[in-house]
Design a protein around this motif. Structure first.
Motif, PDB file in Angstrom:
ATOM      1  N   HIS A 186      -6.696   2.149   1.811  1.00 45.52           N
ATOM      2  CA  HIS A 186      -7.807   1.226   1.531  1.00 45.52           C
ATOM      3  C   HIS A 186      -8.903   1.449   2.579  1.00 45.52           C
ATOM      4  CE1 HIS A 186      -5.533  -2.079   4.090  1.00 45.52           C
ATOM      5  NE2 HIS A 186      -5.528  -0.905   4.668  1.00 45.52           N
ATOM      6  N   GLY A 210     -10.872  -8.582  -3.827  1.00 46.62           N
ATOM      7  CA  GLY A 210     -10.132  -9.450  -2.930  1.00 46.62           C
ATOM      8  C   GLY A 210     -10.996  -9.730  -1.711  1.00 46.62           C
ATOM      9  N   ALA A 211     -10.838 -10.925  -1.128  1.00 47.88           N
ATOM     10  CA  ALA A 211     -11.681 -11.293   0.014  1.00 47.88           C
ATOM     11  C   ALA A 211     -11.006 -12.393   0.819  1.00 47.88           C
ATOM     12  CB  ALA A 211     -13.064 -11.757  -0.461  1.00 47.88           C
ATOM     13  N   PHE A 245     -14.319  -8.400   2.392  1.00 61.24           N
ATOM     14  CA  PHE A 245     -13.918  -8.218   0.991  1.00 61.24           C
ATOM     15  C   PHE A 245     -13.671  -6.738   0.738  1.00 61.24           C
ATOM     16  CE2 PHE A 245     -18.577  -7.891   0.937  1.00 61.24           C
ATOM     17  CZ  PHE A 245     -18.763  -6.694   0.280  1.00 61.24           C
ATOM     18  N   GLY A 246     -12.948  -6.447  -0.332  1.00 60.76           N
ATOM     19  CA  GLY A 246     -12.712  -5.063  -0.714  1.00 60.76           C
ATOM     20  C   GLY A 246     -12.626  -4.964  -2.225  1.00 60.76           C
ATOM     21  N   TRP A 257       0.853  -1.183   0.000  1.00 60.98           N
ATOM     22  CA  TRP A 257       0.000   0.000   0.000  1.00 60.98           C
ATOM     23  C   TRP A 257       0.882   1.224   0.000  1.00 60.98           C
ATOM     24  CZ3 TRP A 257      -1.105  -4.528   2.508  1.00 60.98           C
ATOM     25  CH2 TRP A 257      -2.299  -5.164   2.111  1.00 60.98           C
ATOM     26  N   PHE A 287      -4.646  -9.644   6.335  1.00 60.57           N
ATOM     27  CA  PHE A 287      -5.755  -9.613   7.308  1.00 60.57           C
ATOM     28  C   PHE A 287      -6.794 -10.697   7.089  1.00 60.57           C
ATOM     29  CE2 PHE A 287      -7.400  -7.132   3.803  1.00 60.57           C
ATOM     30  CZ  PHE A 287      -6.325  -6.312   3.452  1.00 60.57           C
ATOM     31  N   VAL A 288      -6.532 -11.602   6.139  1.00 64.09           N
ATOM     32  CA  VAL A 288      -7.455 -12.735   5.941  1.00 64.09           C
ATOM     33  C   VAL A 288      -6.665 -14.035   5.830  1.00 64.09           C
ATOM     34  CG1 VAL A 288      -9.443 -11.547   4.941  1.00 64.09           C
ATOM     35  CG2 VAL A 288      -7.507 -12.150   3.483  1.00 64.09           C
ATOM     36  N   GLN A 293     -13.098   2.673  -2.814  1.00 61.81           N
ATOM     37  CA  GLN A 293     -13.268   1.247  -2.549  1.00 61.81           C
ATOM     38  C   GLN A 293     -14.579   1.038  -1.820  1.00 61.81           C
ATOM     39  OE1 GLN A 293      -9.959  -0.376  -0.326  1.00 61.81           O
ATOM     40  NE2 GLN A 293      -8.746  -0.741  -2.172  1.00 61.81           N
ATOM     41  N   SER A 333     -10.158  -0.953   4.386  1.00 65.28           N
ATOM     42  CA  SER A 333     -10.091  -2.015   5.397  1.00 65.28           C
ATOM     43  C   SER A 333      -9.994  -1.526   6.841  1.00 65.28           C
ATOM     44  CB  SER A 333      -8.933  -2.964   5.072  1.00 65.28           C
ATOM     45  OG  SER A 333      -9.093  -3.513   3.782  1.00 65.28           O
ATOM     46  N   GLN A 389     -12.942  -1.993   9.051  1.00 64.95           N
ATOM     47  CA  GLN A 389     -13.240  -3.284   9.692  1.00 64.95           C
ATOM     48  C   GLN A 389     -12.955  -3.178  11.182  1.00 64.95           C
ATOM     49  OE1 GLN A 389     -11.464  -6.814   8.042  1.00 64.95           O
ATOM     50  NE2 GLN A 389     -11.501  -6.024   5.941  1.00 64.95           N
ATOM     51  N   GLU A 396     -15.710  -1.706   1.077  1.00 62.21           N
ATOM     52  CA  GLU A 396     -15.302  -2.786   1.960  1.00 62.21           C
ATOM     53  C   GLU A 396     -16.547  -3.521   2.446  1.00 62.21           C
ATOM     54  OE1 GLU A 396     -12.052  -2.783   2.461  1.00 62.21           O
ATOM     55  OE2 GLU A 396     -11.807  -4.422   3.901  1.00 62.21           O
ATOM     56  N   PHE A 435      -3.717 -11.741   1.500  1.00 66.28           N
ATOM     57  CA  PHE A 435      -3.814 -10.432   2.156  1.00 66.28           C
ATOM     58  C   PHE A 435      -3.556 -10.693   3.628  1.00 66.28           C
ATOM     59  CE2 PHE A 435      -6.725 -10.526  -1.444  1.00 66.28           C
ATOM     60  CZ  PHE A 435      -6.351  -9.403  -2.166  1.00 66.28           C
ATOM     61  N   ARG A 491      -3.370   6.765  -2.592  1.00 67.27           N
ATOM     62  CA  ARG A 491      -2.094   6.052  -2.632  1.00 67.27           C
ATOM     63  C   ARG A 491      -1.026   6.907  -3.300  1.00 67.27           C
ATOM     64  NH1 ARG A 491      -3.632  -0.326  -3.627  1.00 67.27           N
ATOM     65  NH2 ARG A 491      -5.186  -0.330  -1.976  1.00 67.27           N
TER      66      ARG A 491
HETATM   67  N1  DAH Z   1      -7.746  -3.783   1.250  1.00 65.95           N
HETATM   68  C1  DAH Z   1      -7.345  -4.545   0.097  1.00 65.95           C
HETATM   69  C2  DAH Z   1      -6.687  -3.623  -0.910  1.00 65.95           C
HETATM   70  O1  DAH Z   1      -6.793  -2.462  -0.795  1.00 65.95           O
HETATM   71  C3  DAH Z   1      -8.525  -5.214  -0.541  1.00 65.95           C
HETATM   72  C4  DAH Z   1      -9.058  -6.312   0.303  1.00 65.95           C
HETATM   73  C5  DAH Z   1      -8.627  -7.606   0.122  1.00 65.95           C
HETATM   74  C6  DAH Z   1      -9.997  -6.045   1.289  1.00 65.95           C
HETATM   75  C7  DAH Z   1      -9.103  -8.649   0.869  1.00 65.95           C
HETATM   76  C8  DAH Z   1     -10.476  -7.085   2.077  1.00 65.95           C
HETATM   77  C9  DAH Z   1     -10.028  -8.394   1.849  1.00 65.95           C
HETATM   78  O2  DAH Z   1     -11.374  -6.883   3.035  1.00 65.95           O
HETATM   79  O3  DAH Z   1     -10.527  -9.398   2.612  1.00 65.95           O
HETATM   80  O4  DAH Z   1      -6.028  -4.097  -1.800  1.00 65.95           O
END
Ligand code: DAH
Length: 348
Positions: free
Chosen positions: A174, A288-289, A312-313, A157, A256-257, A214, A176, A179, A216, A254, A200
């Motif tokens: 992002h 992405g998720a 997801f995002g 990022w 966080f997942v 985005q 995220s 969350q 989320e 990612f 960014r």
């Molecule tokens: N935050 C990520 C990005 O900016 C996208 C993303 C991916 C969000 C996976 C999510 C996730 O919540 O589970 O590239």
């Protein structure tokens, strides 16, 4: 003979008066005959030099003429004024039956339209729409999302930092971090979608902007599984891109997942045959998720043995580009009406 002169004067004056058709011409006429140095005035003034026996007759004729011309002047002046007024009224009349000028009505920006479409779909699936700050603490943007300071993923990022003595403050790269903010404030069950602007530190080109949007998504509860994630995203994609869409989940990473996935739909332009839009692959990656990482749950004080969740995002501009075939992300923020007016769907 004096009397002849008066008769000639009368005829000339009356003829010229009849020809005076404007206020201006009337004023000129009045000055010439009845004004202080007008012919009638001079005539009356000259009576004194007449022979005494001529005076009464010529005098009466001159006075009668003055009287007559004054009355004729008033009549003519009234007629001219009325005619001018009538002409002005006719000229200024408004034709109320003419069609009006249509005011130019703006339309919603395509990104706004897409955010509304997507959040509507999720709202009907039971998700709440929430928003959060664009200026964010490093803790929410990274640390709490399982991206510690020295983690190489932090470089993914490309962040714009805000100068600060004490704490790391950034423009969120992002959505995220929301969350964390949502989970800190509430207890499960949680179902939210978060649209928002992101930033960014990035060189701008056809597919990259230094700011973009985005959306989320986050669902946390007891017994939430990957099947729920797959079912929800498949339903979302079919509502947005057509009931006939096929969907694909592949492994991705990612921080966080765990596990992380990338989610794709079969290309709606070639139906999976392969074309320019999908880069001949037949598939278009949408977002992405993944299942929320146990460490992320622990970071907000949730017990990962009890609660599970998924997130997801997705990039909004990218969705618009795919839907309408927009070839360059820079069009969105140049304010060019020729571009923006193409998205003139009326959205309530
Ligand atoms: N935050 C990520 C990005 O900016 C996208 C993303 C991916 C969000 C996976 C999510 C996730 O919540 O589970 O590239």
């Amino acid at each position: 003979m004096e009397i002849e002169r008066i008769r000639a004067l009368r005829e000339r004056a009356l003829r010229e008066l009849a020809e005076a058709s404007t206020q201006e011409q009337l004023a000129t006429w009045h000055a010439r005959y009845l004004g202080r140095r007008g012919e009638i005035t001079l005539l009356l003034r000259g009576l004194g030099s007449l022979a005494p026996e001529e005076r009464p007759m010529i005098g009466r004729a001159a006075n009668d003429l003055k009287e007559e011309l004054q009355q004729a002047y008033v009549r003519q002046e009234t007629a001219v004024r009325e005619r001018e007024l009538a002409a002005r009224i006719a000229a200024e009349t408004i034709d109320v039956t003419l069609p009006g000028r249509t005011p130019r009505i703006g339309t919603l920006h395509p990104v706004t339209q897409m955010i509304r479409d997507v959040t509507n779909i999720f709202a009907h699936l039971g998700f709440q729409v929430v928003e959060g700050p664009e200026v964010e603490y490093g803790y929410y943007a990274f640390d709490a999302l399982n991206i510690p300071p020295e983690h190489p993923a932090r470089d993914v990022w490309d962040t714009i930092f805000i100068e600060s003595e004490h704490e790391e403050i950034v423009l969120r790269p992002h959505t995220s971090p929301m969350q964390i903010r949502v989970m800190e404030r509430r207890q499960p069950p949680i179902r939210v979608v978060v649209p928002g602007r992101c930033y960014r530190y990035e060189a701008v080109d056809a597919t990259h902007e230094w700011h973009f949007h985005q959306i989320e998504g986050l669902a946390v509860d007891e017994r939430i599984t990957m099947a729920d994630l797959k079912g929800t995203l498949a339903e979302f994609a079919r509502q947005l891109f057509g009931r006939e869409r096929r969907v694909r989940f592949r492994c991705d990473f990612f921080p966080f997942v765990e596990p992380g996935v990338d989610f794709a739909i079969d290309c709606m332009f070639c139906r999976g045959e392969g074309c320019r839009v999908c880069g001949d692959s037949g598939w278009i990656e949408i977002l992405g998720a993944g299942m929320v990482h146990p460490q992320v749950l622990r970071n907000v004080g949730y017990d990962p043995e009890r609660y599970t969740g998924w997130a997801f995002g997705m990039g909004v501009e990218r969705l618009v580009m795919l839907t309408y075939g927009v070839p360059d992300i820079r069009y969105f923020y140049q304010g060019d009406l020729r571009f923006l007016q193409q998205f003139d769907r009326i959205v309530p």
